[in-house]
Scaffold this motif. Sequence first.
Motif, short mmCIF file in Angstrom:
data_model
loop_
_atom_site.label_atom_id
_atom_site.label_comp_id
_atom_site.label_asym_id
_atom_site.label_seq_id
_atom_site.Cartn_x
_atom_site.Cartn_y
_atom_site.Cartn_z
N THR A 1 118.97 46.17 -88.35
CA THR A 1 119.69 45.05 -89.21
C THR A 1 119.96 43.93 -88.63
O THR A 1 119.68 42.88 -89.11
CB THR A 1 120.88 45.99 -90.16
OG1 THR A 1 120.45 47.03 -90.79
CG2 THR A 1 121.41 44.94 -90.69
N GLY B 1 126.09 57.98 -96.85
CA GLY B 1 126.57 56.80 -97.47
C GLY B 1 126.66 56.80 -98.97
O GLY B 1 127.49 56.55 -99.46
N LEU C 1 121.70 51.32 -97.61
CA LEU C 1 122.29 52.30 -96.52
C LEU C 1 120.95 52.08 -95.38
O LEU C 1 120.29 52.92 -95.82
CB LEU C 1 122.43 53.57 -97.17
CG LEU C 1 123.53 53.70 -98.53
CD1 LEU C 1 123.54 55.00 -99.11
CD2 LEU C 1 124.84 53.10 -98.33
N LYS D 1 124.58 43.72 -99.39
CA LYS D 1 125.50 44.15 -98.41
C LYS D 1 124.66 45.36 -97.65
O LYS D 1 124.49 46.49 -98.33
CB LYS D 1 126.71 44.58 -98.93
CG LYS D 1 127.66 43.58 -100.00
CD LYS D 1 127.67 42.23 -99.19
CE LYS D 1 128.40 41.38 -100.07
NZ LYS D 1 128.84 39.93 -99.26
N GLU E 1 130.13 57.98 -100.67
CA GLU E 1 131.13 57.07 -100.44
C GLU E 1 130.94 56.01 -101.66
O GLU E 1 131.93 55.16 -101.79
CB GLU E 1 130.99 56.12 -99.14
CG GLU E 1 131.44 57.05 -97.85
CD GLU E 1 130.88 56.17 -96.71
OE1 GLU E 1 130.54 54.98 -96.93
OE2 GLU E 1 131.11 56.82 -95.45
N VAL F 1 125.00 53.14 -92.29
CA VAL F 1 125.21 54.64 -92.47
C VAL F 1 123.91 55.34 -93.05
O VAL F 1 123.23 54.66 -93.54
CB VAL F 1 126.41 55.25 -93.49
CG1 VAL F 1 127.60 54.82 -93.01
CG2 VAL F 1 125.98 54.28 -94.70
N GLU G 1 121.94 50.02 -86.90
CA GLU G 1 122.72 48.53 -86.83
C GLU G 1 121.78 47.58 -86.12
O GLU G 1 121.74 46.59 -86.40
CB GLU G 1 123.99 48.70 -86.26
CG GLU G 1 125.02 49.61 -87.11
CD GLU G 1 126.27 49.48 -86.62
OE1 GLU G 1 127.08 48.45 -87.05
OE2 GLU G 1 126.70 50.52 -85.99
N ARG H 1 125.25 48.60 -95.16
CA ARG H 1 126.10 49.39 -94.57
C ARG H 1 125.62 50.25 -93.45
O ARG H 1 124.36 51.23 -93.88
CB ARG H 1 126.82 50.38 -95.67
CG ARG H 1 127.55 49.82 -96.78
CD ARG H 1 128.23 50.42 -97.58
NE ARG H 1 129.11 49.86 -98.64
CZ ARG H 1 129.80 50.56 -99.81
NH1 ARG H 1 129.61 51.69 -99.90
NH2 ARG H 1 130.20 49.70 -100.55
N ILE I 1 123.78 47.27 -102.59
CA ILE I 1 123.97 48.11 -101.47
C ILE I 1 122.83 48.50 -100.82
O ILE I 1 122.26 49.33 -101.33
CB ILE I 1 125.21 48.97 -101.58
CG1 ILE I 1 126.51 48.43 -102.41
CG2 ILE I 1 125.59 49.79 -100.57
CD1 ILE I 1 127.41 49.32 -102.68
#
Length: 268
Positions: free
Chosen positions: A97, A122, A90, A113, A125, A117, A94, A115, A88
Amino acid sequence: MERRTGSGLASVEAEHDGTFVLRIDGSPQSQVDLADPSRLSFEYMRRIGDVVDAIAPRRQPIAVVHIGGAALSLPRYVAATRPRSRQIVLEPDEDLTEFVRETLPLPKRSGIKVRPVTGRAGITELYDDSTDLLILDAFEHEAVPSNLVTAEFFAECARVLRPTGVLVANLIDGQAGLPFVRRTAATVLSAIGSGTVLAERKILRGKAFGNVILVASRHPLPDLTDSGRRAQPPYDVMPLPDLAGKAAPLTDGASFTPPRAPASVFRS
């Protein structure tokens, strides 16, 4: 290619050695070899790669959280050397990315993956005891965000790490006496546990600005001394408590400003 993103003007340029460099406003952020993602070009990333190799055999999948994404060099390294790893990232930008995915595509079924944030939002979560390795490698305007080096943040890191989990934090300092990394080391000690420091001797002696890697765990860590000697350039391995000394841990309420690296040495 270039694109305006939330972090600044992002560009990807091909190098003579077949790698690609991502820059933000002209400052190098990541270097990627699409043909061989296990090749880490930045010196500090090779040190983090040494940590990964020391804590987990190759081909053994691990669960990794990356705080800070850029061109995803380290997630690509883990995916290439430890297929089926769950990762993951963080990364709040965006647009950056999306730009990276278009210009430097990830392999299919990479397990990475991203995310959209911040690291601070992040991490809240993520599940308890869910992570083998947590890598902090986030910068904003050539400095580590101050809310990613406090006791409150590292308490969240401790929560998501498994009992044998490892925290790796890439910091920048070069001030006399290294006040920022010393206080951060003290904070990590209080929240995570003991560990080691990886850096060139000239940086640890306050004679140059550069990267300092903190490695910490509640579980005993492998000895990286031989890796440091073999590295080019070599790096020293110091006990984390020795660096922390009597420095006071950082908190959300403390008034402090992480140092900004000169552009000439930032993340080199």
